[in-house]
Scaffold this active site. Structure first.
Site, mmCIF file in Angstrom:
data_model
loop_
_atom_site.group_PDB
_atom_site.id
_atom_site.type_symbol
_atom_site.label_atom_id
_atom_site.label_comp_id
_atom_site.label_asym_id
_atom_site.label_seq_id
_atom_site.Cartn_x
_atom_site.Cartn_y
_atom_site.Cartn_z
ATOM 1 N N PHE A 166 6.849 -1.751 -9.292
ATOM 2 C CA PHE A 166 6.881 -1.764 -7.612
ATOM 3 C C PHE A 166 7.230 -0.335 -7.089
ATOM 4 C CE2 PHE A 166 6.142 -6.305 -6.558
ATOM 5 C CZ PHE A 166 6.033 -6.903 -7.983
ATOM 6 N N ASP A 212 15.137 3.221 -9.798
ATOM 7 C CA ASP A 212 14.425 3.711 -8.546
ATOM 8 C C ASP A 212 14.660 5.132 -8.195
ATOM 9 O OD1 ASP A 212 13.731 1.499 -5.898
ATOM 10 O OD2 ASP A 212 13.915 3.603 -5.304
ATOM 11 N N ASN A 245 -3.282 -5.165 -0.372
ATOM 12 C CA ASN A 245 -4.384 -5.361 0.525
ATOM 13 C C ASN A 245 -4.932 -4.059 1.311
ATOM 14 O OD1 ASN A 245 -3.800 -5.422 3.670
ATOM 15 N ND2 ASN A 245 -1.696 -6.129 2.595
ATOM 16 N N SER A 282 1.513 -9.476 2.744
ATOM 17 C CA SER A 282 2.534 -9.312 3.301
ATOM 18 C C SER A 282 3.673 -10.191 3.072
ATOM 19 C CB SER A 282 2.479 -9.647 4.885
ATOM 20 O OG SER A 282 1.114 -9.111 5.388
ATOM 21 N N TYR A 314 -2.474 5.483 1.369
ATOM 22 C CA TYR A 314 -1.465 4.863 0.578
ATOM 23 C C TYR A 314 -2.605 3.775 -0.140
ATOM 24 C CZ TYR A 314 1.010 0.504 -0.025
ATOM 25 O OH TYR A 314 1.635 -0.928 -0.290
HETATM 26 C C1 15L Z 1 1.718 -3.460 2.251
HETATM 27 O O1 15L Z 1 1.121 -2.879 1.501
HETATM 28 C C2 15L Z 1 3.168 -2.596 2.707
HETATM 29 O O2 15L Z 1 3.843 -2.179 1.514
HETATM 30 C C3 15L Z 1 3.918 -3.615 3.581
HETATM 31 O O3 15L Z 1 5.015 -2.816 4.017
HETATM 32 C C4 15L Z 1 2.990 -4.312 4.471
HETATM 33 O O4 15L Z 1 2.525 -3.311 5.469
HETATM 34 C C5 15L Z 1 1.970 -4.832 3.930
HETATM 35 O O5 15L Z 1 1.221 -4.058 3.200
HETATM 36 C C6 15L Z 1 0.870 -5.711 5.204
HETATM 37 O O6 15L Z 1 -0.156 -5.463 4.949
HETATM 38 O O7 15L Z 1 1.465 -6.315 5.894
#
Ligand code: 15L
Length: 271
Positions: free
Chosen positions: A76, A38, A116, A169, A140
Site C-alpha cells: 500500500f 512507511d 480505479n 474509493s 498516478y
Molecule cells: C485513489 O486512488 C486515491 O488513493 C483516493 O485518495 C481517492 O481519490 C480514490 O482513488 C477515488 O477515486 O475516490
C-alpha cells in the site's frame, strides 16, 4: 496455528497511511504477525505482534531486508494521489520494482493496491470487466497500470503470484454521488487482504476494490477464485448523496471523476 493466520509474517507497506493503519489494526487483532513500514512515522501505538521500520521504497536493500522471511507483501506504499511525474517515479515505479524483487527472492505473494485511476478515462456508463483497456487519468493512474503490468511480468517470468486490487474509493464513509459506485468499506478491504493472503493460489489476478454497490461501474474479476465477497454497500447512502455532484461535465462523464480534469487541456470532448 489457525488456518486463518498465515504461516509466515506479512510485510505491510504504506502502514502509516489511512488504509495501512486500518489494516495494521485489523490484521494484528486477528493475530497476524506483521512487519510494518512507511516513509512516515507510524502514528499509532505499534500493535502487539508487529514491528515498525521506517523506510523509503527507493532503498532496495532495506526493502529486501524487510521482506526476509515474509510470505506475503501487502503493498500500500507509494504516492496515493495525483502528482507530477517526477514525484510519482521514485516510490511508485522504482519502489514497486524493489517490492517485486523482494517477493521474488522470498517466494512471497504480492497484493498490489492498484486504483480505479488506472482505468479512469472509461465512461461511467460502461460496465468494465477486469480485462478492460487501461485508460489512466494521470501520472498516478499510469503508475498503477504499470504496477499491474509489472505483476504480470513477475508472474509469467518468475512465478511470483500477485493480486491487483483496483481500489475505488476506500474511506470510512460515502462522501459524494460517485462513491455510490466506487466505495469500498474498510472492513471489506480487510477481508479482501485476508483472502488474498490465505487463498491457496492466486496466480496473477485483478479484483475490483469496491463494496457490494448496486450502482457499480465494474463487473467480472477474480473474487470467486480467492473466496472474497464484499459484505458492505454504499446503497443505503443513496438518498443522502443526491445532488452531491460537480458542475464539470468531463468529471461527471468519466469513472475517474476529479482526477480526469486535473491538468486537462483537451479543447473538444473526446469522441
Ligand atoms: C485513489 O486512488 C486515491 O488513493 C483516493 O485518495 C481517492 O481519490 C480514490 O482513488 C477515488 O477515486 O475516490
Amino acid at each position: 496455528m489457525s488456518e486463518n493466520i498465515p504461516a509466515k509474517p506479512v510485510l505491510l507497506t504504506g502502514a502509516s497511511g489511512n488504509l495501512g493503519r486500518s489494516l495494521a489494526k485489523d490484521l494484528a487483532a486477528a493475530g497476524w504477525t506483521l512487519v510494518l513500514t512507511d516513509i512516515a512515522p507510524f502514528p499509532d501505538p505499534v500493535p502487539p505482534g508487529c514491528r515498525f521500520v521506517r523506510a523509503d521504497l527507493n532503498d532496495g536493500m532495506t526493502i529486501l531486508r524487510l521482506a526476509e522471511g515474509c510470505g506475503m507483501i501487502l503493498h500500500f506504499g507509494g504516492v496515493s494521489t495525483e502528482h507530477p511525474f517526477e514525484t510519482v517515479l521514485g516510490p511508485n515505479i522504482r519502489g514497486l520494482h524493489h517490492i517485486y524483487e523482494a517477493a521474488r527472492r522470498e517466494g512471497a505473494r504480492v497484493l498490489f493496491a492498484s486504483s480505479n485511476h488506472s482505468i479512469g478515462f472509461h465512461e461511467r456508463s460502461t460496465k468494465l470487466d477486469d480485462d478492460c483497456e487501461f485508460r489512466p487519468d494521470g501520472f498516478y493512474g499510469l503508475s498503477k497500470a504499470y504496477g499491474e503490468l509489472m505483476g504480470r511480468l513477475y508472474w509469467y517470468k518468475h512465478g511470483v503470484e500477485n493480486v491487483n486490487v483496483r481500489i475505488g474509493s476506500c474511506f470510512p464513509e460515502v462522501a459524494d454521488a460517485r462513491m455510490l459506485s466506487t466505495w469500498l468499506s474498510y472492513a471489506d478491504l480487510t477481508r479482501l487482504c485476508m483472502r488474498a493472503t490465505l487463498a491457496e493460489k492466486t496466480g496473477h489476478c485483478v479484483i475490483w476494490g469496491a463494496s457490494n454497490n448496486s450502482r457499480t461501474y465494474w463487473g467480472h474479476d477474480s473474487r470467486e477464485a480467492i473466496g472474497w465477497l464484499p459484505q458492505d454497500s454504499a446503497d443505503p447512502f443513496a438518498a443522502q448523496m443526491q445532488g452531491k455532484v460537480s458542475d464539470n461535465p468531463v468529471q461527471e462523464r468519466y469513472q475517474g471523476g476529479s482526477y480526469t480534469v486535473m491538468d486537462y487541456t483537451r479543447k473538444t470532448p473526446a469522441p
